[in-house]
Motif scaffolding. Structure first.
Motif, PDB file in Angstrom:
ATOM      1  N   UNK A  73      30.159 -12.196  -1.149  1.00  0.00           N
ATOM      2  CA  UNK A  73      30.332 -13.066  -2.307  1.00  0.00           C
ATOM      3  C   UNK A  73      30.387 -12.196  -3.564  1.00  0.00           C
ATOM      4  N   UNK A  74      31.422 -12.368  -4.342  1.00  0.00           N
ATOM      5  CA  UNK A  74      31.546 -11.571  -5.561  1.00  0.00           C
ATOM      6  C   UNK A  74      31.532 -12.479  -6.778  1.00  0.00           C
ATOM      7  N   UNK A  94      27.837 -18.899  -0.958  1.00  0.00           N
ATOM      8  CA  UNK A  94      28.907 -19.512  -0.165  1.00  0.00           C
ATOM      9  C   UNK A  94      28.454 -19.716   1.269  1.00  0.00           C
ATOM     10  N   UNK A  95      29.122 -20.644   1.913  1.00  0.00           N
ATOM     11  CA  UNK A  95      28.818 -20.966   3.300  1.00  0.00           C
ATOM     12  C   UNK A  95      30.019 -21.701   3.874  1.00  0.00           C
ATOM     13  N   UNK A  96      29.940 -22.002   5.153  1.00  0.00           N
ATOM     14  CA  UNK A  96      30.918 -22.903   5.738  1.00  0.00           C
ATOM     15  C   UNK A  96      30.345 -24.308   5.666  1.00  0.00           C
ATOM     16  N   UNK A  97      31.213 -25.295   5.572  1.00  0.00           N
ATOM     17  CA  UNK A  97      30.745 -26.669   5.436  1.00  0.00           C
ATOM     18  C   UNK A  97      29.854 -27.034   6.617  1.00  0.00           C
ATOM     19  N   UNK A  98      28.708 -27.590   6.319  1.00  0.00           N
ATOM     20  CA  UNK A  98      27.780 -27.980   7.368  1.00  0.00           C
ATOM     21  C   UNK A  98      26.725 -26.926   7.649  1.00  0.00           C
ATOM     22  N   UNK A  99      26.974 -25.705   7.220  1.00  0.00           N
ATOM     23  CA  UNK A  99      25.977 -24.657   7.429  1.00  0.00           C
ATOM     24  C   UNK A  99      24.880 -24.801   6.396  1.00  0.00           C
ATOM     25  N   UNK A 100      23.697 -24.466   6.763  1.00  0.00           N
ATOM     26  CA  UNK A 100      22.579 -24.612   5.836  1.00  0.00           C
ATOM     27  C   UNK A 100      22.183 -23.285   5.202  1.00  0.00           C
ATOM     28  N   UNK A 101      22.376 -22.211   5.926  1.00  0.00           N
ATOM     29  CA  UNK A 101      22.087 -20.903   5.337  1.00  0.00           C
ATOM     30  C   UNK A 101      23.259 -20.496   4.458  1.00  0.00           C
ATOM     31  N   UNK A 151      24.593 -15.058  -0.758  1.00  0.00           N
ATOM     32  CA  UNK A 151      24.548 -15.039  -2.210  1.00  0.00           C
ATOM     33  C   UNK A 151      25.305 -13.861  -2.800  1.00  0.00           C
ATOM     34  N   UNK A 152      25.814 -14.080  -4.007  1.00  0.00           N
ATOM     35  CA  UNK A 152      26.388 -13.006  -4.781  1.00  0.00           C
ATOM     36  C   UNK A 152      25.294 -12.295  -5.573  1.00  0.00           C
ATOM     37  N   UNK A 153      25.720 -11.254  -6.303  1.00  0.00           N
ATOM     38  CA  UNK A 153      24.778 -10.467  -7.096  1.00  0.00           C
ATOM     39  C   UNK A 153      24.322 -11.196  -8.354  1.00  0.00           C
TER      40      UNK A 153
END
Lengths: 110, 112
Positions: B4-5, B93-100, B103-105
């Protein structure tokens, strides 16, 4: 309202000592719990999640629904474990909205 | 994969101004969430975007708005900046439905 409480802002231990970072939550349903870690000058990253029931870098955490706790433990602390640790939850039926505690700084002294 | 940037990394703005922060999700991720982290506090959820729509919103005023583009990247806009908006803004960011989430900086915003 859902809440995550980390009662200790700072936990300081000597290398080789056991570590327990406390996390309590308030939520009446079945949440999913996480521990995130942030090492110095690095981004926040997932350390472990309760559904995986795995040990990462020697850390484990067990969800205790009776006590609504998810404490993070390690039997022998290492200097490289020094970091900021955040407990977080996602409540059931929800995805992506992480509710974080205030964080605990773990300082492992040589 | 750069993960993630976020851009910019630091920003200084004056009270009353408007600011736009940007985020590119991890490759393969389609869901972007934004968090505000005040000094000494844990991250607080602002909102989440999926399929270019705001799906969830935290307890933040309408001065905070966002956008998601067809390539899944996202922007966070804050209008009428207040001193209290000074914080680290994190994109996850994540994929839809994912809970974890990944993170970006973060972008450090200082309002003077």
């Amino acid at each position: 309202a859902q809440r995550v409480t980390q009662p200790e802002k700072l936990l300081s231990v000597f290398k080789g000592a056991p570590v327990e970072l406390k996390c309590n939550y308030s939520y009446s349903g079945s949440p999913e719990l996480f521990w995130y870690v942030q090492y110095s000058r690095q981004r926040l990253q997932l350390l472990l999640r309760h559904i995986s029931r795995e040990s990462i870098k020697g850390f484990t955490a067990d969800l205790n629904k009776g006590e609504t706790s998810f404490h993070l433990k390690k039997p022998f602390a290492q200097e490289e474990d020094s970091a900021m640790y955040y407990c977080a939850l996602v409540y059931s039926g929800n995805t992506g909205k992480l509710i974080f505690g205030q964080g605990t700084t773990l300082q492992v002294k040589p | 994969d750069a993960g993630v940037t976020q851009s910019p990394t630091h920003l200084i703005k004056t009270r009353g101004q408007q600011v736009t922060l940007r985020c590119s999700p991890k490759s393969g991720h389609d869901t972007v969430s934004w968090y505000q982290q005040a000094l000494g506090q844990g991250p607080q959820f602002i909102f989440q975007y999926y399929e270019e729509e705001e799906r969830q919103r935290g307890n933040f005023p309408d001065r905070f708005s966002g956008h998601q583009f067809p390539n899944y990247s996202s922007e966070l806009n804050v209008n009428a900046l207040l001193l209290g908006d000074s914080a680290l803004y994190l994109c996850a960011s994540s994929t839809q439905g994912a809970r974890a989430a990944f993170f970006g900086q973060g972008t450090r915003l200082t309002v003077v």
